[in-house]
Design a protein around this motif. Structure first.
Motif, PDB file in Angstrom:
ATOM      1  N   ILE A  75     -67.693  -3.850 -22.678  1.00 28.04           N
ATOM      2  CA  ILE A  75     -68.842  -3.915 -23.607  1.00 28.04           C
ATOM      3  C   ILE A  75     -69.873  -5.165 -22.883  1.00 28.04           C
ATOM      4  N   THR A  76     -70.898  -4.426 -22.374  1.00 31.52           N
ATOM      5  CA  THR A  76     -71.738  -5.148 -21.564  1.00 31.52           C
ATOM      6  C   THR A  76     -72.846  -6.202 -22.453  1.00 31.52           C
ATOM      7  N   SER A  77     -72.825  -5.901 -23.952  1.00 31.36           N
ATOM      8  CA  SER A  77     -73.399  -6.528 -24.689  1.00 31.36           C
ATOM      9  C   SER A  77     -73.287  -6.003 -26.323  1.00 31.36           C
ATOM     10  N   LEU A  78     -73.034  -6.855 -26.959  1.00 28.19           N
ATOM     11  CA  LEU A  78     -73.156  -6.566 -28.303  1.00 28.19           C
ATOM     12  C   LEU A  78     -73.860  -7.506 -29.135  1.00 28.19           C
ATOM     13  N   TYR A  79     -74.885  -6.976 -29.972  1.00 28.04           N
ATOM     14  CA  TYR A  79     -75.992  -7.737 -30.506  1.00 28.04           C
ATOM     15  C   TYR A  79     -76.045  -7.410 -32.151  1.00 28.04           C
ATOM     16  N   GLY A  80     -76.352  -8.478 -33.107  1.00 32.65           N
ATOM     17  CA  GLY A  80     -76.317  -8.112 -34.318  1.00 32.65           C
ATOM     18  C   GLY A  80     -76.595  -9.273 -35.214  1.00 32.65           C
ATOM     19  N   ASN A  81     -76.641  -8.999 -36.598  1.00 29.38           N
ATOM     20  CA  ASN A  81     -76.847  -9.794 -37.435  1.00 29.38           C
ATOM     21  C   ASN A  81     -75.968  -9.418 -38.737  1.00 29.38           C
ATOM     22  N   ILE A  82     -75.725 -10.856 -39.327  1.00 28.25           N
ATOM     23  CA  ILE A  82     -74.783 -10.876 -40.496  1.00 28.25           C
ATOM     24  C   ILE A  82     -75.790 -11.287 -41.936  1.00 28.25           C
ATOM     25  N   SER A  83     -75.747 -10.370 -42.669  1.00 32.77           N
ATOM     26  CA  SER A  83     -76.191 -10.748 -44.033  1.00 32.77           C
ATOM     27  C   SER A  83     -75.464 -10.397 -45.166  1.00 32.77           C
ATOM     28  N   THR A  84     -76.108 -10.026 -46.412  1.00 34.57           N
ATOM     29  CA  THR A  84     -75.122  -9.350 -47.380  1.00 34.57           C
ATOM     30  C   THR A  84     -76.151  -8.657 -48.151  1.00 34.57           C
ATOM     31  N   MET A  85     -75.213  -7.438 -48.765  1.00 38.87           N
ATOM     32  CA  MET A  85     -75.678  -6.436 -49.536  1.00 38.87           C
ATOM     33  C   MET A  85     -74.821  -6.126 -50.897  1.00 38.87           C
ATOM     34  N   ASN A  86     -75.698  -6.126 -52.024  1.00 37.08           N
ATOM     35  CA  ASN A  86     -74.568  -6.244 -53.202  1.00 37.08           C
ATOM     36  C   ASN A  86     -73.435  -7.284 -53.348  1.00 37.08           C
ATOM     37  N   GLY A  87     -73.819  -8.283 -52.976  1.00 30.47           N
ATOM     38  CA  GLY A  87     -72.880  -9.493 -52.969  1.00 30.47           C
ATOM     39  C   GLY A  87     -71.754  -9.373 -51.824  1.00 30.47           C
ATOM     40  N   GLU A  88     -71.866  -8.311 -51.042  1.00 27.43           N
ATOM     41  CA  GLU A  88     -70.766  -8.374 -49.955  1.00 27.43           C
ATOM     42  C   GLU A  88     -71.378  -8.644 -48.355  1.00 27.43           C
ATOM     43  N   ILE A  89     -70.328  -8.864 -47.463  1.00 26.64           N
ATOM     44  CA  ILE A  89     -71.069  -9.077 -46.085  1.00 26.64           C
ATOM     45  C   ILE A  89     -71.290  -8.031 -45.721  1.00 26.64           C
ATOM     46  N   HIS A 146     -81.383  -4.210 -49.402  1.00 26.97           N
ATOM     47  CA  HIS A 146     -81.322  -2.934 -50.122  1.00 26.97           C
ATOM     48  C   HIS A 146     -81.598  -1.806 -49.548  1.00 26.97           C
ATOM     49  N   PHE A 147     -81.165  -0.739 -50.034  1.00 25.54           N
ATOM     50  CA  PHE A 147     -81.648   0.666 -49.535  1.00 25.54           C
ATOM     51  C   PHE A 147     -82.841   1.008 -49.711  1.00 25.54           C
ATOM     52  N   ASP A 148     -83.527   1.365 -48.788  1.00 27.46           N
ATOM     53  CA  ASP A 148     -85.018   1.979 -48.934  1.00 27.46           C
ATOM     54  C   ASP A 148     -85.001   3.579 -48.619  1.00 27.46           C
ATOM     55  N   ASN A 149     -85.450   4.261 -49.818  1.00 28.93           N
ATOM     56  CA  ASN A 149     -85.182   5.490 -49.862  1.00 28.93           C
ATOM     57  C   ASN A 149     -86.336   6.003 -48.610  1.00 28.93           C
ATOM     58  N   GLU A 150     -87.510   5.587 -48.772  1.00 29.81           N
ATOM     59  CA  GLU A 150     -88.517   6.360 -47.662  1.00 29.81           C
ATOM     60  C   GLU A 150     -87.887   6.138 -46.269  1.00 29.81           C
TER      61      GLU A 150
END
Length: 139
Positions: free
Chosen positions: A70-84, A127-131
């Motif tokens: 794994i030469t790199s793993l990048y990301g972010n942590i947020s919430t959606m509908n009250g869950e991680i 939130h889910f964006d339909n577009e």
């Protein structure tokens, strides 16, 4: 998984056999981490990565089984509908130095994974964006 906290950062180690995404999610739930960034390196031998097709609004995923750095793993942590909610991308390299990468669905650690989770004060939901067809950060 083992962790140590330094101010607003956690140094994490995920051990052989553990699955990275699920282990990180459980950690965030336990420690009430709702907004953060994550980086990491390590090794895996079973991984699923995806690529989002904006035209078809769907992910195309591939499962890979081999020894990978794994030469790199990048990301972010947020919430959606009250869950991680984890949004992670990964770059992998095989024994021939051929690289693979994409959106990380899962990865099983074959030796170790070392990461840094940097906490951000506050909370941002998605939130889910339909577009677009994706779960977008909601400011």
């Amino acid at each position: 998984m083992r962790t140590k906290k330094f101010n607003n950062k956690y140094l994490v180690r995920i051990d052989k056999g553990e699955e990275i995404v699920e282990t990180l999610k459980e950690f965030c739930e336990k420690e009430n981490v709702k907004l953060a960034t994550i980086t990491g390196i390590g090794a895996t031998n079973r991984v699923k990565v995806g690529l989002f097709d904006p035209k078809g609004k769907e992910y195309h995923a591939s499962e890979l089984e081999d020894n990978f750095e794994i030469t790199s793993l990048y990301g972010n942590i947020s919430t959606m509908n009250g869950e991680i909610y984890l949004h992670l991308h990964i770059n992998l390299c095989d024994k021939n130095h051929k690289c693979f990468g994409g959106h990380l669905n899962y990865a099983y650690v074959s030796a170790t994974f070392e990461g840094v989770i940097e906490l951000i004060e506050g909370e941002v939901d998605r939130h889910f964006d339909n577009e677009v067809g994706l779960n977008l950060l909601d400011f």
